[in-house]
Design a protein around this motif. Structure first.
Motif, PDB file in Angstrom:
ATOM      1  N   GLU A   1      25.922  -3.957  74.607  1.00 40.79           N
ATOM      2  CA  GLU A   1      25.553  -5.148  73.799  1.00 40.79           C
ATOM      3  C   GLU A   1      24.806  -3.830  73.031  1.00 40.79           C
ATOM      4  N   ILE A   2      24.291  -3.919  73.318  1.00 45.39           N
ATOM      5  CA  ILE A   2      23.175  -2.512  72.397  1.00 45.39           C
ATOM      6  C   ILE A   2      23.734  -1.449  72.155  1.00 45.39           C
ATOM      7  N   ASN A   3      24.925  -0.641  73.214  1.00 43.29           N
ATOM      8  CA  ASN A   3      25.664   0.482  72.762  1.00 43.29           C
ATOM      9  C   ASN A   3      26.499   0.090  71.571  1.00 43.29           C
ATOM     10  N   GLU A   4      26.851  -0.499  71.908  1.00 40.10           N
ATOM     11  CA  GLU A   4      27.836  -1.021  70.815  1.00 40.10           C
ATOM     12  C   GLU A   4      27.933  -1.579  69.099  1.00 40.10           C
ATOM     13  N   GLN A   5      26.175  -1.788  68.915  1.00 40.42           N
ATOM     14  CA  GLN A   5      25.376  -2.533  67.671  1.00 40.42           C
ATOM     15  C   GLN A   5      25.407  -1.291  67.403  1.00 40.42           C
ATOM     16  N   HIS A   6      24.588  -0.171  67.989  1.00 38.83           N
ATOM     17  CA  HIS A   6      23.910   1.632  67.989  1.00 38.83           C
ATOM     18  C   HIS A   6      25.378   1.781  67.587  1.00 38.83           C
ATOM     19  N   LYS A   7      26.176   1.713  67.881  1.00 36.16           N
ATOM     20  CA  LYS A   7      27.762   2.809  67.855  1.00 36.16           C
ATOM     21  C   LYS A   7      27.845   2.520  66.245  1.00 36.16           C
ATOM     22  N   VAL A   8      27.999   1.076  66.199  1.00 38.07           N
ATOM     23  CA  VAL A   8      28.474   0.654  64.660  1.00 38.07           C
ATOM     24  C   VAL A   8      27.495   0.852  63.795  1.00 38.07           C
TER      25      VAL A   8
ATOM     26  N   PHE B   1      18.744  -6.564  65.148  1.00 32.27           N
ATOM     27  CA  PHE B   1      18.026  -6.655  65.357  1.00 32.27           C
ATOM     28  C   PHE B   1      17.588  -7.924  65.843  1.00 32.27           C
ATOM     29  N   ARG B   2      18.582  -8.720  65.889  1.00 30.51           N
ATOM     30  CA  ARG B   2      18.042 -10.216  65.956  1.00 30.51           C
ATOM     31  C   ARG B   2      18.337 -10.252  67.672  1.00 30.51           C
ATOM     32  N   SER B   3      19.787  -9.616  67.321  1.00 27.21           N
ATOM     33  CA  SER B   3      20.223  -8.990  69.256  1.00 27.21           C
ATOM     34  C   SER B   3      19.432  -9.064  70.259  1.00 27.21           C
ATOM     35  N   GLU B   4      18.918  -7.364  69.199  1.00 26.53           N
ATOM     36  CA  GLU B   4      17.673  -6.724  70.665  1.00 26.53           C
ATOM     37  C   GLU B   4      16.670  -7.567  70.729  1.00 26.53           C
ATOM     38  N   GLU B   5      16.327  -8.194  69.842  1.00 25.95           N
ATOM     39  CA  GLU B   5      15.215  -9.258  70.243  1.00 25.95           C
ATOM     40  C   GLU B   5      14.909 -10.933  71.009  1.00 25.95           C
ATOM     41  N   LEU B   6      16.328 -10.547  70.853  1.00 29.21           N
ATOM     42  CA  LEU B   6      16.848 -11.913  72.123  1.00 29.21           C
ATOM     43  C   LEU B   6      16.876 -11.298  73.031  1.00 29.21           C
ATOM     44  N   ILE B   7      17.335  -9.796  73.804  1.00 25.31           N
ATOM     45  CA  ILE B   7      17.509  -9.549  74.809  1.00 25.31           C
ATOM     46  C   ILE B   7      15.998  -9.083  75.596  1.00 25.31           C
ATOM     47  N   TRP B   8      14.955  -8.328  74.548  1.00 26.36           N
ATOM     48  CA  TRP B   8      13.864  -8.020  75.164  1.00 26.36           C
ATOM     49  C   TRP B   8      12.863  -9.256  75.301  1.00 26.36           C
TER      50      TRP B   8
ATOM     51  N   SER C   1       3.641  -7.182  74.648  1.00 24.26           N
ATOM     52  CA  SER C   1       3.265  -6.090  73.452  1.00 24.26           C
ATOM     53  C   SER C   1       3.899  -5.189  72.583  1.00 24.26           C
ATOM     54  N   CYS C   2       5.181  -4.312  73.825  1.00 28.34           N
ATOM     55  CA  CYS C   2       5.669  -3.712  73.669  1.00 28.34           C
ATOM     56  C   CYS C   2       6.856  -3.911  72.746  1.00 28.34           C
ATOM     57  N   LEU C   3       7.377  -5.781  72.523  1.00 30.78           N
ATOM     58  CA  LEU C   3       8.604  -6.470  72.059  1.00 30.78           C
ATOM     59  C   LEU C   3       7.858  -6.638  70.859  1.00 30.78           C
ATOM     60  N   LYS C   4       6.165  -7.107  70.330  1.00 35.57           N
ATOM     61  CA  LYS C   4       6.251  -7.058  69.736  1.00 35.57           C
ATOM     62  C   LYS C   4       5.882  -5.869  68.143  1.00 35.57           C
ATOM     63  N   ALA C   5       5.527  -4.875  69.191  1.00 40.38           N
ATOM     64  CA  ALA C   5       5.700  -3.931  68.527  1.00 40.38           C
ATOM     65  C   ALA C   5       7.198  -3.013  68.024  1.00 40.38           C
ATOM     66  N   HIS C   6       8.375  -3.789  68.794  1.00 41.32           N
ATOM     67  CA  HIS C   6       9.437  -3.404  69.078  1.00 41.32           C
ATOM     68  C   HIS C   6      10.202  -4.249  67.107  1.00 41.32           C
ATOM     69  N   LYS C   7       9.345  -5.897  67.686  1.00 39.44           N
ATOM     70  CA  LYS C   7       9.716  -5.919  65.884  1.00 39.44           C
ATOM     71  C   LYS C   7       9.060  -5.604  65.107  1.00 39.44           C
ATOM     72  N   GLU C   8       8.052  -5.292  65.110  1.00 34.45           N
ATOM     73  CA  GLU C   8       6.984  -4.358  63.594  1.00 34.45           C
ATOM     74  C   GLU C   8       7.616  -3.272  63.802  1.00 34.45           C
TER      75      GLU C   8
ATOM     76  N   SER D   1      15.246  -0.208  77.300  1.00 30.30           N
ATOM     77  CA  SER D   1      16.098  -1.051  78.223  1.00 30.30           C
ATOM     78  C   SER D   1      15.411  -0.408  79.739  1.00 30.30           C
ATOM     79  N   ILE D   2      15.057   0.130  80.026  1.00 26.53           N
ATOM     80  CA  ILE D   2      14.530   1.221  80.936  1.00 26.53           C
ATOM     81  C   ILE D   2      13.086  -0.712  82.178  1.00 26.53           C
ATOM     82  N   ALA D   3      12.703  -0.370  80.609  1.00 24.41           N
ATOM     83  CA  ALA D   3      12.269  -2.431  81.185  1.00 24.41           C
ATOM     84  C   ALA D   3      12.828  -3.454  81.557  1.00 24.41           C
ATOM     85  N   VAL D   4      14.309  -3.504  80.863  1.00 23.46           N
ATOM     86  CA  VAL D   4      15.002  -4.532  80.608  1.00 23.46           C
ATOM     87  C   VAL D   4      15.411  -4.478  82.632  1.00 23.46           C
TER      88      VAL D   4
END
Length: 132
Positions: free
Chosen positions: A16-23, A59-66, A74-81, A129-132
């Motif tokens: 899902e993230i790869n396809e969104q990055h491609k777009v 960003f919304r999609s990515e944050e929901l996955i994380w 704390s990495c998620l918080k930094a990612h959102k920032e 993604s490695i963490a997930v």
């Protein structure tokens, strides 16, 4: 001609993230092509809006996955920032349209987006993604 060609090094392992990055990459390349081919201001502006709106969706999609895997990390918080700072910078650049020629603004946007996408995909998103 693509200023930011997609390649498999950008694959995160999450389809899902790869396809969104491609777009996002395709929209960035479309924006660059419009700029390079006798720019039509309305078309540039529409493509820019499409890119900004799709980034918000991504960003919304990515944050929901994380959040599904690491809701209090704390990495998620930094990612959102990072996402918030991206949107702030895009709005700041867009505001320059009032004082600078649109072509100059779009060139600055392209430079920012190209750097940001490469860094974000290869560093931040890859680590998550490695963490997930």
């Amino acid at each position: 001609m693509d200023i930011f060609p997609w390649n498999n090094n950008f694959n995160t392992g999450i389809a899902e993230i790869n396809e969104q990055h491609k777009v996002l990459v395709e929209l960035l390349n479309r924006l660059a092509n419009h700029l390079g081919n006798d720019p039509d201001i309305e078309l540039l502006d529409k493509t820019f809006r499409d890119l900004a709106e799709y980034a918000v969706h991504h960003f919304r999609s990515e944050e929901l996955i994380w959040e599904r895997y690491y809701p209090a990390d704390s990495c998620l918080k930094a990612h959102k920032e990072t996402h918030k700072s991206f949107l702030s910078k895009v709005l700041e650049l867009k505001a320059k349209e009032a004082t600078q020629p649109i072509e100059e603004v779009i060139e600055e946007v392209l430079s920012f987006l190209t750097h940001w996408l490469a860094f974000h995909i290869l560093d931040s998103d890859m680590r998550m993604s490695i963490a997930v």
